[in-house]
Motif scaffolding. Sequence first.
Motif, PDB file in Angstrom:
ATOM      1  N   ASN B  20       0.855  -1.189   0.000  1.00  0.00           N
ATOM      2  CA  ASN B  20       0.000   0.000   0.000  1.00  0.00           C
ATOM      3  C   ASN B  20       0.893   1.243   0.000  1.00  0.00           C
ATOM      4  O   ASN B  20       1.001   1.935   1.011  1.00  0.00           O
ATOM      5  N   PRO B  21       1.546   1.503  -1.142  1.00  0.00           N
ATOM      6  CA  PRO B  21       2.581   2.546  -1.145  1.00  0.00           C
ATOM      7  C   PRO B  21       2.054   3.949  -0.831  1.00  0.00           C
ATOM      8  O   PRO B  21       2.840   4.808  -0.466  1.00  0.00           O
ATOM      9  N   TYR B  22       0.760   4.142  -0.950  1.00  0.00           N
ATOM     10  CA  TYR B  22       0.220   5.467  -0.612  1.00  0.00           C
ATOM     11  C   TYR B  22      -0.673   5.407   0.627  1.00  0.00           C
ATOM     12  O   TYR B  22      -1.609   6.180   0.766  1.00  0.00           O
ATOM     13  N   MET B  23      -0.344   4.495   1.518  1.00  0.00           N
ATOM     14  CA  MET B  23      -1.011   4.474   2.821  1.00  0.00           C
ATOM     15  C   MET B  23      -0.275   5.479   3.698  1.00  0.00           C
ATOM     16  O   MET B  23       0.960   5.431   3.796  1.00  0.00           O
ATOM     17  N   ILE B  24      -0.992   6.405   4.266  1.00  0.00           N
ATOM     18  CA  ILE B  24      -0.372   7.416   5.128  1.00  0.00           C
ATOM     19  C   ILE B  24      -1.106   7.360   6.472  1.00  0.00           C
ATOM     20  O   ILE B  24      -2.310   7.663   6.516  1.00  0.00           O
ATOM     21  N   GLU B  25      -0.428   6.935   7.510  1.00  0.00           N
ATOM     22  CA  GLU B  25      -1.138   6.723   8.769  1.00  0.00           C
ATOM     23  C   GLU B  25      -0.326   7.163   9.986  1.00  0.00           C
ATOM     24  O   GLU B  25       0.907   7.211   9.939  1.00  0.00           O
ATOM     25  N   SER B  26      -1.072   7.461  11.022  1.00  0.00           N
ATOM     26  CA  SER B  26      -0.450   7.756  12.318  1.00  0.00           C
ATOM     27  C   SER B  26      -0.275   6.428  13.066  1.00  0.00           C
ATOM     28  O   SER B  26      -0.772   5.382  12.609  1.00  0.00           O
ATOM     29  N   GLY B  29      -3.631   5.072  13.808  1.00  0.00           N
ATOM     30  CA  GLY B  29      -4.265   4.529  12.602  1.00  0.00           C
ATOM     31  C   GLY B  29      -3.689   3.172  12.258  1.00  0.00           C
ATOM     32  O   GLY B  29      -4.425   2.245  11.886  1.00  0.00           O
ATOM     33  N   LYS B  33      -5.341  -0.500  11.707  1.00  0.00           N
ATOM     34  CA  LYS B  33      -5.261  -1.171  10.410  1.00  0.00           C
ATOM     35  C   LYS B  33      -4.493  -2.487  10.486  1.00  0.00           C
ATOM     36  O   LYS B  33      -4.836  -3.446   9.810  1.00  0.00           O
ATOM     37  N   ILE B  57       6.683  11.641   8.775  1.00  0.00           N
ATOM     38  CA  ILE B  57       6.356  13.023   8.427  1.00  0.00           C
ATOM     39  C   ILE B  57       5.686  13.671   9.630  1.00  0.00           C
ATOM     40  O   ILE B  57       5.012  12.988  10.398  1.00  0.00           O
ATOM     41  N   LYS B  59       5.313  16.697  12.888  1.00  0.00           N
ATOM     42  CA  LYS B  59       6.069  17.242  14.024  1.00  0.00           C
ATOM     43  C   LYS B  59       5.250  17.113  15.305  1.00  0.00           C
ATOM     44  O   LYS B  59       4.106  16.653  15.262  1.00  0.00           O
ATOM     45  N   LYS B  62       3.123  14.211  16.450  1.00  0.00           N
ATOM     46  CA  LYS B  62       1.956  13.750  15.673  1.00  0.00           C
ATOM     47  C   LYS B  62       2.481  13.231  14.345  1.00  0.00           C
ATOM     48  O   LYS B  62       2.221  13.791  13.293  1.00  0.00           O
ATOM     49  N   LEU B  64       3.284  10.951  11.082  1.00  0.00           N
ATOM     50  CA  LEU B  64       2.607  10.096  10.117  1.00  0.00           C
ATOM     51  C   LEU B  64       3.678   9.245   9.455  1.00  0.00           C
ATOM     52  O   LEU B  64       4.819   9.682   9.305  1.00  0.00           O
ATOM     53  N   ARG B  66       4.672   6.773   6.071  1.00  0.00           N
ATOM     54  CA  ARG B  66       4.312   6.351   4.720  1.00  0.00           C
ATOM     55  C   ARG B  66       5.498   5.653   4.069  1.00  0.00           C
ATOM     56  O   ARG B  66       6.645   5.817   4.506  1.00  0.00           O
TER      57      ARG B  66
END
Lengths: 473, 85
Positions: B20-26, B29, B33, B57, B59, B62, B64, B66
Amino acid sequence: MQKQITTGIHGLDTILSGGIPAQSTVIIDGAPGTGKTTLGVQFLYEGIAQKDEAGILITFEEFPDQIYDDMKSSFGWDLMKQEKAGKLRVIGMSPDIFMEQLLEPDGLMEQMIREIECKRIVIDSISLFRYLAKEDSFDERRLLYQLRNILRKFGLVSLLIQERSDLNISHVPDSYFIVDGVIRLNVRAHLDVFRKRTLEVVKMRGTRVIEGEHTYKITDRGLYPMIAAQTVMDYQGAESEKVSTGIQGLDRQLYGGMDRGAVYMLDTNSRANYMPVIGSILSERLRIGDNVLTVLSSTQTIDDLNKLLSHHHIDVEEVVRKQRIHFIEHYRRSVPDGWENSVFYVDQLSNDDYNQFLKNQCYPLLHNGEKEWFVYYDLNTIITERGTDYVLSSFAKEAAFARSLGMTVLVLCNFKEVGEQVASFLERTTNGVFKTWVDGSNQYLQVTKASNGQLSEPYLLESMKEHPFIRLI
Amino acid sequence: MEKKEALPLQMECTMFFQSNPYMIESLAGLENKLGRRKEDLQPILEILVQQGIIRQIGKDSKYLYRYKEPDIITEMTIPDKLESP
């Protein structure tokens, strides 16, 4: 009209009169299993394939790899290939991150939109925003409003998928008021064991839509909507010569008019005023140069018809003098001086004699000369005077004969009065059926059978001061 | 978590981001998942960031996460038989 973005989905662009207006935000609302995600992905995939427009799919719950696999195995859409080509992004994230990143100046979303020059976005699904709303439903509405404004700012056409758990369609969700359009997908029982899926454009700002619930199938090429009120076209329908009805809207619906050499029925209820329709059609025929043969009814004298045609600017005296109009009269009523040669009195004739009269006097007349003939009669009068059995045994023969001579026939009938069985027989025998009726305080007209396969929506009939004195709304 | 226990989770996370190369999660999250606890995930994510498999990603804690595309992507077709020199 605003620039429209084609969805690339067969049928849907027709329903939307070309596509979704640019920068619109549209909700795709549907119950589970209706194909909302498929519609969204199809919109993006066809946008790339047909228009070279890049797109983004935001998925909150389903994993991107699930979507890659499903779409490839079900429809052959290779989404990863489009991602590698820089035309697509399938982004998995939580709703809160998505909103945060959208709001962030030069945030991740803004970067990606810029990076692939995104034109279309699908968000699956906005129903999860309810968990983001901190206080009440007003907060949820505010979030959606904010989202719509941001997407518009980026110049995107956006599809927001919304899950429907409330099957009560009379309930209108708040979200419907905020967005530019709503497309609703439904699934319901069909023929006991099947399911029928329907698509309806409930709202779409900036474009005309074809109203109604359009049945769709999920095929190996994605969603395939069929335009509502469309049956299979007659092979003759598209190519036959057209006979204008004189009523613009009706002609448009019939792709130019009635087919020459075809038999049409005007089904009317007792409260509907069908005379403007008849007046327009007959006067148009006479004006074009066709001859007319008409069977007078019990409620319509020769004088009434004279007045009607004169009202439609036809010089009836002149037409009678040139023997371009003939009347068949079942009631011995007076006729204007000099019109006697145009009237056939059949009041004394038995059914057999009437048949002989048609064969020996009428048909030769219709054979004669180079003019085209248009025949109009009230079938209820024939039923009253000659009986239902006569109509059942002779109507099909008469219709076939008229067709063989290339005559166009318009028959007036009240289907309710003649009963369901007779009505169904008549409907089957004719090539087209128009229906006019009064409901409440309005009169409607609808094409319920036509050779082009297009059944119309019920149009409102509005009176006008000038010929043809009515128009379809 | 023991180091030997961390390896399967490291593989799991790597596969997840790669598929899932465009999964962006904290972190929260990812907990939902992947169905793994935050405290187990956090050290693994730090390792993957250090290894350059994923990016961190944001600051103020918080963060994220990816996937980070490898700098060189090679698509090789390996023949059944080796060609003789």
